[in-house]
Write a protein that holds these residues in place. Structure first.
Motif, PDB file in Angstrom:
ATOM      1  N   LYS A 198      -1.701  20.620  -2.990  1.00 55.30           N
ATOM      2  CA  LYS A 198      -1.513  21.667  -3.987  1.00 55.30           C
ATOM      3  C   LYS A 198      -1.726  21.109  -5.398  1.00 55.30           C
ATOM      4  CE  LYS A 198       1.837  24.231  -1.156  1.00 55.30           C
ATOM      5  NZ  LYS A 198       3.245  24.715  -1.025  1.00 55.30           N
ATOM      6  N   PRO A 199      -2.055  21.986  -6.366  1.00 52.69           N
ATOM      7  CA  PRO A 199      -2.305  21.510  -7.739  1.00 52.69           C
ATOM      8  C   PRO A 199      -1.174  20.672  -8.318  1.00 52.69           C
ATOM      9  CG  PRO A 199      -3.029  23.770  -7.498  1.00 52.69           C
ATOM     10  CD  PRO A 199      -2.347  23.420  -6.204  1.00 52.69           C
ATOM     11  N   ASN A 200       0.067  21.012  -8.000  1.00 47.93           N
ATOM     12  CA  ASN A 200       1.204  20.232  -8.493  1.00 47.93           C
ATOM     13  C   ASN A 200       1.772  19.300  -7.423  1.00 47.93           C
ATOM     14  OD1 ASN A 200       1.194  21.425 -11.091  1.00 47.93           O
ATOM     15  ND2 ASN A 200       2.258  23.222 -10.267  1.00 47.93           N
ATOM     16  N   GLY A 201       1.043  19.146  -6.329  1.00 48.84           N
ATOM     17  CA  GLY A 201       1.493  18.312  -5.229  1.00 48.84           C
ATOM     18  C   GLY A 201       1.213  16.840  -5.469  1.00 48.84           C
ATOM     19  N   ARG A 202       1.507  16.025  -4.474  1.00 41.94           N
ATOM     20  CA  ARG A 202       1.345  14.576  -4.600  1.00 41.94           C
ATOM     21  C   ARG A 202       0.612  14.018  -3.382  1.00 41.94           C
ATOM     22  NH1 ARG A 202       2.774  15.730  -8.944  1.00 41.94           N
ATOM     23  NH2 ARG A 202       4.532  14.948 -10.188  1.00 41.94           N
ATOM     24  N   ILE A 203      -0.279  13.093  -3.641  1.00 40.71           N
ATOM     25  CA  ILE A 203      -0.865  12.259  -2.601  1.00 40.71           C
ATOM     26  C   ILE A 203      -0.103  10.947  -2.626  1.00 40.71           C
ATOM     27  CG2 ILE A 203      -2.928  11.062  -1.798  1.00 40.71           C
ATOM     28  CD1 ILE A 203      -4.590  13.215  -3.242  1.00 40.71           C
ATOM     29  N   VAL A 204       0.538  10.618  -1.530  1.00 43.74           N
ATOM     30  CA  VAL A 204       1.399   9.439  -1.467  1.00 43.74           C
ATOM     31  C   VAL A 204       0.733   8.389  -0.582  1.00 43.74           C
ATOM     32  CG1 VAL A 204       3.675   8.571  -0.831  1.00 43.74           C
ATOM     33  CG2 VAL A 204       3.435  10.894  -1.744  1.00 43.74           C
ATOM     34  N   LEU A 205       0.489   7.218  -1.146  1.00 50.15           N
ATOM     35  CA  LEU A 205      -0.253   6.171  -0.445  1.00 50.15           C
ATOM     36  C   LEU A 205       0.552   4.881  -0.354  1.00 50.15           C
ATOM     37  CD1 LEU A 205      -3.752   6.574  -2.176  1.00 50.15           C
ATOM     38  CD2 LEU A 205      -2.960   7.647  -0.059  1.00 50.15           C
ATOM     39  N   LEU A 206       0.493   4.274   0.807  1.00 46.38           N
ATOM     40  CA  LEU A 206       1.017   2.920   1.028  1.00 46.38           C
ATOM     41  C   LEU A 206      -0.086   2.174   1.760  1.00 46.38           C
ATOM     42  CD1 LEU A 206       3.249   0.779   1.032  1.00 46.38           C
ATOM     43  CD2 LEU A 206       4.145   1.825   3.125  1.00 46.38           C
ATOM     44  N   GLU A 207      -0.761   1.256   1.062  1.00 41.94           N
ATOM     45  CA  GLU A 207      -2.039   0.763   1.564  1.00 41.94           C
ATOM     46  C   GLU A 207      -2.235  -0.733   1.377  1.00 41.94           C
ATOM     47  OE1 GLU A 207      -3.896   2.845   3.091  1.00 41.94           O
ATOM     48  OE2 GLU A 207      -3.355   4.824   2.330  1.00 41.94           O
ATOM     49  N   ASN A 208      -3.031  -1.304   2.287  1.00 40.83           N
ATOM     50  CA  ASN A 208      -3.636  -2.601   2.016  1.00 40.83           C
ATOM     51  C   ASN A 208      -4.653  -2.386   0.898  1.00 40.83           C
ATOM     52  OD1 ASN A 208      -2.486  -4.145   4.317  1.00 40.83           O
ATOM     53  ND2 ASN A 208      -3.643  -2.663   5.516  1.00 40.83           N
ATOM     54  N   SER A 209      -4.712  -3.313  -0.034  1.00 42.09           N
ATOM     55  CA  SER A 209      -5.631  -3.140  -1.151  1.00 42.09           C
ATOM     56  C   SER A 209      -6.091  -4.500  -1.658  1.00 42.09           C
ATOM     57  CB  SER A 209      -4.944  -2.359  -2.279  1.00 42.09           C
ATOM     58  OG  SER A 209      -5.854  -1.997  -3.306  1.00 42.09           O
ATOM     59  N   ARG A 210      -7.179  -4.493  -2.401  1.00 41.32           N
ATOM     60  CA  ARG A 210      -7.661  -5.742  -2.986  1.00 41.32           C
ATOM     61  C   ARG A 210      -6.629  -6.254  -3.975  1.00 41.32           C
ATOM     62  NH1 ARG A 210     -10.480  -8.337  -6.998  1.00 41.32           N
ATOM     63  NH2 ARG A 210     -12.146  -9.738  -6.294  1.00 41.32           N
ATOM     64  N   SER A 211      -6.298  -7.525  -3.885  1.00 41.89           N
ATOM     65  CA  SER A 211      -5.259  -8.102  -4.720  1.00 41.89           C
ATOM     66  C   SER A 211      -5.638  -8.043  -6.199  1.00 41.89           C
ATOM     67  CB  SER A 211      -5.008  -9.560  -4.322  1.00 41.89           C
ATOM     68  OG  SER A 211      -4.041 -10.148  -5.177  1.00 41.89           O
ATOM     69  N   THR A 212      -4.629  -7.785  -7.024  1.00 48.68           N
ATOM     70  CA  THR A 212      -4.814  -7.847  -8.467  1.00 48.68           C
ATOM     71  C   THR A 212      -4.666  -9.274  -8.984  1.00 48.68           C
ATOM     72  OG1 THR A 212      -2.465  -7.294  -8.692  1.00 48.68           O
ATOM     73  CG2 THR A 212      -4.041  -5.477  -8.839  1.00 48.68           C
ATOM     74  N   PHE A 213      -4.325 -10.211  -8.087  1.00 47.32           N
ATOM     75  CA  PHE A 213      -4.259 -11.638  -8.412  1.00 47.32           C
ATOM     76  C   PHE A 213      -5.650 -12.208  -8.166  1.00 47.32           C
ATOM     77  CE2 PHE A 213      -3.049 -16.028  -6.796  1.00 47.32           C
ATOM     78  CZ  PHE A 213      -2.813 -16.547  -8.058  1.00 47.32           C
ATOM     79  N   PRO A 214      -6.410 -12.511  -9.213  1.00 46.43           N
ATOM     80  CA  PRO A 214      -7.839 -12.842  -9.078  1.00 46.43           C
ATOM     81  C   PRO A 214      -8.190 -13.867  -8.003  1.00 46.43           C
ATOM     82  CG  PRO A 214      -7.299 -12.576 -11.386  1.00 46.43           C
ATOM     83  CD  PRO A 214      -5.993 -12.517 -10.630  1.00 46.43           C
ATOM     84  N   PRO A 215      -7.494 -15.003  -7.910  1.00 50.67           N
ATOM     85  CA  PRO A 215      -7.874 -15.963  -6.851  1.00 50.67           C
ATOM     86  C   PRO A 215      -7.758 -15.379  -5.451  1.00 50.67           C
ATOM     87  CG  PRO A 215      -6.464 -17.017  -8.479  1.00 50.67           C
ATOM     88  CD  PRO A 215      -6.423 -15.550  -8.777  1.00 50.67           C
ATOM     89  N   LEU A 216      -6.716 -14.586  -5.226  1.00 47.53           N
ATOM     90  CA  LEU A 216      -6.530 -14.001  -3.909  1.00 47.53           C
ATOM     91  C   LEU A 216      -7.535 -12.876  -3.656  1.00 47.53           C
ATOM     92  CD1 LEU A 216      -5.003 -14.076  -1.309  1.00 47.53           C
ATOM     93  CD2 LEU A 216      -3.212 -12.663  -2.337  1.00 47.53           C
ATOM     94  N   GLY A 217      -7.845 -12.108  -4.707  1.00 47.06           N
ATOM     95  CA  GLY A 217      -8.873 -11.084  -4.567  1.00 47.06           C
ATOM     96  C   GLY A 217     -10.213 -11.694  -4.187  1.00 47.06           C
ATOM     97  N   PHE A 218     -10.520 -12.845  -4.773  1.00 41.75           N
ATOM     98  CA  PHE A 218     -11.759 -13.558  -4.435  1.00 41.75           C
ATOM     99  C   PHE A 218     -11.742 -13.988  -2.976  1.00 41.75           C
ATOM    100  CE2 PHE A 218     -13.898 -17.698  -3.974  1.00 41.75           C
ATOM    101  CZ  PHE A 218     -15.198 -17.325  -4.289  1.00 41.75           C
ATOM    102  N   ILE A 219     -10.597 -14.527  -2.525  1.00 40.40           N
ATOM    103  CA  ILE A 219     -10.468 -14.937  -1.128  1.00 40.40           C
ATOM    104  C   ILE A 219     -10.674 -13.743  -0.197  1.00 40.40           C
ATOM    105  CG2 ILE A 219      -8.810 -15.743   0.607  1.00 40.40           C
ATOM    106  CD1 ILE A 219      -7.641 -17.576  -1.569  1.00 40.40           C
ATOM    107  N   GLN A 220     -10.095 -12.602  -0.545  1.00 39.36           N
ATOM    108  CA  GLN A 220     -10.260 -11.402   0.273  1.00 39.36           C
ATOM    109  C   GLN A 220     -11.732 -11.006   0.380  1.00 39.36           C
ATOM    110  OE1 GLN A 220      -7.205  -9.137  -2.029  1.00 39.36           O
ATOM    111  NE2 GLN A 220      -6.574  -8.413  -0.004  1.00 39.36           N
TER     112      GLN A 220
END
Length: 272
Positions: A198-220
């Motif tokens: 809905k327009p005022n609804g929410r999409i709720v996510l709990l996900e694996n994601s690319r790390s925001t820690f650069p060395p680990l993101g590179f490893i991924q």
């Protein structure tokens, strides 16, 4: 067999990587994450060779019988995933859609007294069969008067999350947990979630994601081709917040866990 040889080769690389990583000048949290990833991937390949196979149709029908063992229980509690599942479900109410519901690992964390209608979809019939049994057990805890008060309608059905037959603007909340990484086209999947919320609804996510820690993101990024076949085709470097931003979704809440490799957040549609 060729599959078993491929598994051996991949496991050798992963174990070697974990041993090397353990000797780098990394903090304890990073070492723990690397070693945990190797352990999980090893367990996946031992329990079921199908994790490394290229079988047609829906692989999750093959995974269904062992899915809860590998994705629930003591390991997820140790990693703090149970608490994260509980956190995202705290305020959910009204009409709820859970996509890629799988075997229903998220079901115990909803407050069913706040739910009007619940729809769960998944591409795997076998996974849905297990989810259906779990839901029956949960709802069976309510007495008849409570069920009548809740006025609960629940539907579990096979559907493609990237192209559903659900109506526009139908749900107060659309929930997805740890599935963006396995969708063939995660952007299309999230776009479909946007369409049905809905327009005022929410999409709720709990996900694996690319790390925001650069060395680990590179490893991924580097090891994604190795890890993906061992992790039920979960691409651990999918950048979930970036995909949401590309669809003009507005982030209402967001947090990171495990050096940014797990993203928890909610989004709403941008006002027209």
């Amino acid at each position: 067999s060729k599959i078993q040889k491929s598994q051996s080769d991949i496991l050798y690389i992963l174990v070697s990587f974990s041993l090397v990583g353990a000797n780098f000048q990394l903090d304890q949290a990073t070492k723990k994450l690397i070693l945990s990833t190797t352990a999980v991937c090893t367990a996946l390949s031992i329990v079921s060779p199908s994790y490394c196979s290229s079988s047609p149709l829906n692989k999750y029908d093959l995974y269904s019988s062992s899915y809860d063992v590998l994705n629930g229980g003591s390991l997820t509690k140790f990693l703090g995933l149970d608490d994260l599942r509980r956190n995202i479900a705290t305020d959910l109410h009204g009409d709820i859609l859970e996509v890629a519901i799988g075997t229903g690992l998220q079901l115990p964390y909803y407050d069913w007294s706040k739910i009007n209608t619940f729809v769960g979809i998944d591409s795997s019939k076998e996974m849905l069969n297990i989810a259906s049994r779990s839901l029956d057990i949960i709802l069976g805890q309510f007495d008849s008067s409570q069920i009548e008060k809740i006025s609960l309608t629940h539907i579990l059905e096979v559907a493609d999350v990237e192209s559903t037959k659900l109506k526009d603007n139908q749900f107060d909340y659309v929930v997805d947990t740890f599935s963006m990484c396995v969708f063939d086209n995660p952007r299309a999947a999230l776009s479909e979630m946007k369409r049905v919320v809905k327009p005022n609804g929410r999409i709720v996510l709990l996900e694996n994601s690319r790390s925001t820690f650069p060395p680990l993101g590179f490893i991924q990024d580097v090891f994604e081709p190795i890890v993906t076949p061992l992790a039920k085709n979960c691409r651990w470097n999918v950048d979930v917040p970036a995909i949401a931003a590309s669809l003009d979704l507005v982030q209402v809440q967001g947090s990171e866990q495990q050096l940014g490799t797990i993203f928890q957040g909610s989004f709403t549609k941008k006002d027209d």
